[in-house]
Design a protein around this motif. Structure first.
Motif, PDB file in Angstrom:
ATOM      1  N   ASN A 118      11.336  35.983  19.989  1.00  0.00           N
ATOM      2  CA  ASN A 118      12.965  35.999  20.222  1.00  0.00           C
ATOM      3  C   ASN A 118      13.294  37.419  20.631  1.00  0.00           C
ATOM      4  O   ASN A 118      12.999  38.304  19.872  1.00  0.00           O
ATOM      5  CB  ASN A 118      13.260  35.821  18.815  1.00  0.00           C
ATOM      6  CG  ASN A 118      14.896  35.530  18.952  1.00  0.00           C
ATOM      7  OD1 ASN A 118      15.745  36.608  19.270  1.00  0.00           O
ATOM      8  ND2 ASN A 118      15.719  34.465  18.139  1.00  0.00           N
ATOM      9  N   HIS A 119      13.989  37.370  21.737  1.00  0.00           N
ATOM     10  CA  HIS A 119      14.375  38.505  22.437  1.00  0.00           C
ATOM     11  C   HIS A 119      15.080  39.425  21.591  1.00  0.00           C
ATOM     12  O   HIS A 119      15.040  40.825  21.564  1.00  0.00           O
ATOM     13  CB  HIS A 119      15.333  38.115  23.605  1.00  0.00           C
ATOM     14  CG  HIS A 119      15.826  39.409  24.556  1.00  0.00           C
ATOM     15  ND1 HIS A 119      15.042  40.012  25.382  1.00  0.00           N
ATOM     16  CD2 HIS A 119      16.997  39.861  24.493  1.00  0.00           C
ATOM     17  CE1 HIS A 119      15.888  41.010  25.905  1.00  0.00           C
ATOM     18  NE2 HIS A 119      17.014  40.779  25.390  1.00  0.00           N
ATOM     19  N   LEU A 120      15.955  38.658  20.699  1.00  0.00           N
ATOM     20  CA  LEU A 120      16.864  39.720  19.600  1.00  0.00           C
ATOM     21  C   LEU A 120      15.947  40.327  18.626  1.00  0.00           C
ATOM     22  O   LEU A 120      16.070  41.400  18.080  1.00  0.00           O
ATOM     23  CB  LEU A 120      18.122  38.718  19.026  1.00  0.00           C
ATOM     24  CG  LEU A 120      18.966  38.189  20.318  1.00  0.00           C
ATOM     25  CD1 LEU A 120      19.940  37.188  19.594  1.00  0.00           C
ATOM     26  CD2 LEU A 120      19.686  39.500  20.898  1.00  0.00           C
ATOM     27  N   ALA A 122      13.154  41.155  19.074  1.00  0.00           N
ATOM     28  CA  ALA A 122      12.388  42.406  19.656  1.00  0.00           C
ATOM     29  C   ALA A 122      13.113  43.524  19.691  1.00  0.00           C
ATOM     30  O   ALA A 122      12.739  44.607  19.479  1.00  0.00           O
ATOM     31  CB  ALA A 122      12.094  41.982  21.074  1.00  0.00           C
ATOM     32  N   HIS A 123      14.400  43.298  20.223  1.00  0.00           N
ATOM     33  CA  HIS A 123      15.448  44.394  20.076  1.00  0.00           C
ATOM     34  C   HIS A 123      15.386  45.385  18.803  1.00  0.00           C
ATOM     35  O   HIS A 123      15.529  46.142  18.840  1.00  0.00           O
ATOM     36  CB  HIS A 123      17.027  44.013  20.660  1.00  0.00           C
ATOM     37  CG  HIS A 123      17.231  44.155  22.245  1.00  0.00           C
ATOM     38  ND1 HIS A 123      16.954  44.951  22.863  1.00  0.00           N
ATOM     39  CD2 HIS A 123      17.611  42.947  22.902  1.00  0.00           C
ATOM     40  CE1 HIS A 123      17.266  44.863  23.918  1.00  0.00           C
ATOM     41  NE2 HIS A 123      17.621  43.886  23.912  1.00  0.00           N
ATOM     42  N   LEU A 124      15.454  44.488  17.758  1.00  0.00           N
ATOM     43  CA  LEU A 124      15.795  44.925  16.436  1.00  0.00           C
ATOM     44  C   LEU A 124      14.587  45.651  15.753  1.00  0.00           C
ATOM     45  O   LEU A 124      14.554  46.752  15.170  1.00  0.00           O
ATOM     46  CB  LEU A 124      15.926  43.720  15.433  1.00  0.00           C
ATOM     47  CG  LEU A 124      17.238  43.193  15.163  1.00  0.00           C
ATOM     48  CD1 LEU A 124      17.210  42.074  14.165  1.00  0.00           C
ATOM     49  CD2 LEU A 124      18.214  44.391  14.683  1.00  0.00           C
ATOM     50  N   VAL A 143      23.418  45.209  20.272  1.00  0.00           N
ATOM     51  CA  VAL A 143      24.766  45.316  21.279  1.00  0.00           C
ATOM     52  C   VAL A 143      24.141  45.224  22.511  1.00  0.00           C
ATOM     53  O   VAL A 143      23.603  46.512  23.164  1.00  0.00           O
ATOM     54  CB  VAL A 143      25.500  46.603  20.967  1.00  0.00           C
ATOM     55  CG1 VAL A 143      26.482  46.414  20.037  1.00  0.00           C
ATOM     56  CG2 VAL A 143      24.648  47.830  20.472  1.00  0.00           C
ATOM     57  N   SER A 144      24.116  44.335  23.337  1.00  0.00           N
ATOM     58  CA  SER A 144      23.738  43.998  24.591  1.00  0.00           C
ATOM     59  C   SER A 144      24.589  43.369  25.618  1.00  0.00           C
ATOM     60  O   SER A 144      25.828  43.238  25.163  1.00  0.00           O
ATOM     61  CB  SER A 144      22.432  43.355  24.482  1.00  0.00           C
ATOM     62  OG  SER A 144      22.557  42.013  24.377  1.00  0.00           O
ATOM     63  N   GLY A 145      24.189  42.809  26.754  1.00  0.00           N
ATOM     64  CA  GLY A 145      24.942  42.497  27.504  1.00  0.00           C
ATOM     65  C   GLY A 145      25.381  41.074  27.151  1.00  0.00           C
ATOM     66  O   GLY A 145      26.555  40.586  27.624  1.00  0.00           O
ATOM     67  N   THR A 309      17.287  49.197  26.707  1.00  0.00           N
ATOM     68  CA  THR A 309      17.603  48.158  27.322  1.00  0.00           C
ATOM     69  C   THR A 309      16.193  47.423  27.501  1.00  0.00           C
ATOM     70  O   THR A 309      15.041  47.801  26.826  1.00  0.00           O
ATOM     71  CB  THR A 309      18.019  48.838  28.880  1.00  0.00           C
ATOM     72  OG1 THR A 309      16.997  49.740  29.165  1.00  0.00           O
ATOM     73  CG2 THR A 309      19.215  49.344  29.181  1.00  0.00           C
ATOM     74  N   ASP A 310      16.417  46.183  28.167  1.00  0.00           N
ATOM     75  CA  ASP A 310      15.228  45.105  28.045  1.00  0.00           C
ATOM     76  C   ASP A 310      13.914  45.559  28.657  1.00  0.00           C
ATOM     77  O   ASP A 310      13.949  46.324  29.863  1.00  0.00           O
ATOM     78  CB  ASP A 310      15.687  43.751  28.671  1.00  0.00           C
ATOM     79  CG  ASP A 310      16.875  43.037  28.276  1.00  0.00           C
ATOM     80  OD1 ASP A 310      16.900  43.409  26.952  1.00  0.00           O
ATOM     81  OD2 ASP A 310      17.356  42.128  28.809  1.00  0.00           O
ATOM     82  N   ASN A 311      12.869  45.507  27.833  1.00  0.00           N
ATOM     83  CA  ASN A 311      11.584  45.764  28.264  1.00  0.00           C
ATOM     84  C   ASN A 311      10.663  45.237  27.635  1.00  0.00           C
ATOM     85  O   ASN A 311      10.903  44.444  26.323  1.00  0.00           O
ATOM     86  CB  ASN A 311      11.607  47.448  27.918  1.00  0.00           C
ATOM     87  CG  ASN A 311      11.380  47.496  26.402  1.00  0.00           C
ATOM     88  OD1 ASN A 311      10.456  47.500  25.664  1.00  0.00           O
ATOM     89  ND2 ASN A 311      12.723  47.853  25.918  1.00  0.00           N
TER      90      ASN A 311
HETATM   91 ZN    ZN Z   1      18.361  42.447  25.559  1.00  0.00          ZN
END
Ligand code: ZN
Ligand code: KG4
Length: 350
Positions: A118-120, A122-124, A143-145, A309-311
């Motif tokens: 899950n992308h979110l 991953a951000h967390l 907090v993203s786009g 940012t996304d990576n």
């Molecule tokens: Zn993102």
């Protein structure tokens, strides 16, 4: 244990190799910003085509930088990855498909498991790449786009979304206000830079607090900027006004995010706040979180701007946690080693 991460949920094509969930061996990010800039926003069709055009090149670069055999010759045991982690959502459907197809194809060719991330999530988890000692419980602010989510992370894999935006995401509001000001896409970094030269107190834009809820709302603030510019007969290129509007708008967003996150941390009795997503690269937001954290004795975890940012490094990291948690080994002994594990979070309304 080396995991190849693949990220293609929006407009960054990225591949990374991460060892044991902490050491980034390679992290290649091919941004599509220049393709979307003329439209001042992401065009899904352009994004998905661009992922397809670039994914092999990005994968090859990430594997070569990690001194691993490139695509598709990855047969040697010593010089291969142990698993592939790929973002399966949330994101743009066509964009996600590009990364997922690449992951499934490599998993099949190399006989390696494919882990859906899950992308979110991953951000967390992304601050763990630089601070491996970080442990839940903590409060996460993504907090993203596409998202503005306040998440209580009770344990690894145990999340509760306590608040989210009811309309525009924080990053989306930066991008839309930048467009109103005639600034380039993506708007966040542009507004960040302009705000440094403006007066944040010059325009009293509304602070949408939505008292009694952990939710956010940014579309009214964006509309307030629109009417302000219309009523002042704003001319694009007026740098003094641009800087003041940028600084005042940014101050309103930052104030809402900071006050809500700290209030939630206090109410929920958590002593750590983790930030993730592109807007977490904002210099004013970072400074305010750090200074409030010092005042209120709350530890703040901020990934480096390039990891906000996304990576794909964060995707490989999240994949590693899944690998560790799932009863993977038993299933791995089966004939079919191409295993896609569902993300621990449902993608819709996660
Ligand atoms: Zn993102
Ligand atoms: O996490 P991300 O790379 O992609 C999504 O998952 O959406 O976030 C991109 C968003 C964009 O809206 C961009 O304008 C915003 O993050 N952003 C920023 C900054 N850098 C990127 N917003 C405010 N300040 C920044 N320095």
């Amino acid at each position: 244990m080396k995991i190849l991460g693949i990220e293609s949920s929006c407009d960054e094509t990225s591949a990374a190799v991460v060892e044991n969930g902490r050491k980034i061996i390679s992290n290649v990010v091919f941004s599509q910003n220049s393709l979307h800039r003329p439209f001042r926003g992401v065009v899904p069709e352009i994004a998905s085509r661009a992922h397809l055009e670039r994914i092999n090149m990005v994968l090859d670069a990430a594997l070569k930088q990690a001194s691993l055999k490139g695509f598709p010759k990855n047969r040697s045991k010593k010089r291969s990855v142990d698993a592939i982690a790929v973002t399966v959502g949330p994101g743009l459907a066509g964009s996600l498909l590009g990364g997922r197809m690449a992951a499934e194809a490599l998993g099949w060719a190399w006989g390696k498991p494919v882990i859906g991330v899950n992308h979110l999530e991953a951000h967390l988890l992304s601050p763990l790449l630089e601070t491996p000692s970080l442990r839940p419980p903590f409060l996460g602010l993504i907090v993203s786009g596409g998202h503005t989510d306040l998440v209580l992370v009770k344990d690894f894999g145990k999340f509760e979304v306590i608040g989210r935006t009811r309309d525009d995401a924080a990053g989306e509001s930066f991008d839309k206000v930048a467009k109103l000001l005639g600034l380039n896409y993506p708007g966040g970094p542009e507004i960040d830079e302009r705000a440094k030269r403006g007066n944040p107190q010059s325009i009293p834009f509304p602070r949408p607090h939505l008292h009694g809820s952990w939710d956010f709302s940014f579309s009214g603030l964006k509309t307030a900027v629109f009417y302000y510019l219309r009523d002042r007969k704003f001319m694009k290129g007026d740098s003094r006004q641009t800087n003041d509007v940028a600084a005042s708008f940014q101050a309103a967003v930052v104030e809402v995010l900071v006050s809500k996150a700290f209030l939630a941390a206090k109410k929920l009795n958590v002593e750590k706040i983790v930030l993730g997503g592109g807007v977490a690269a904002n210099s004013e937001l970072r400074a305010r979180f750090l200074s409030e954290g010092r005042k209120k004795n709350v530890k703040i975890f901020l990934p480096s701007p390039s990891l906000c940012t996304d990576n794909a490094a964060m995707v490989a990291l999240a994949g590693y946690f899944k690998w560790k948690k799932q009863s993977f080994s038993r299933e791995m002994k089966g004939a079919d080693r191409r295993l896609t594990i569902d993300p621990s979070l449902p993608i819709r309304g996660w």
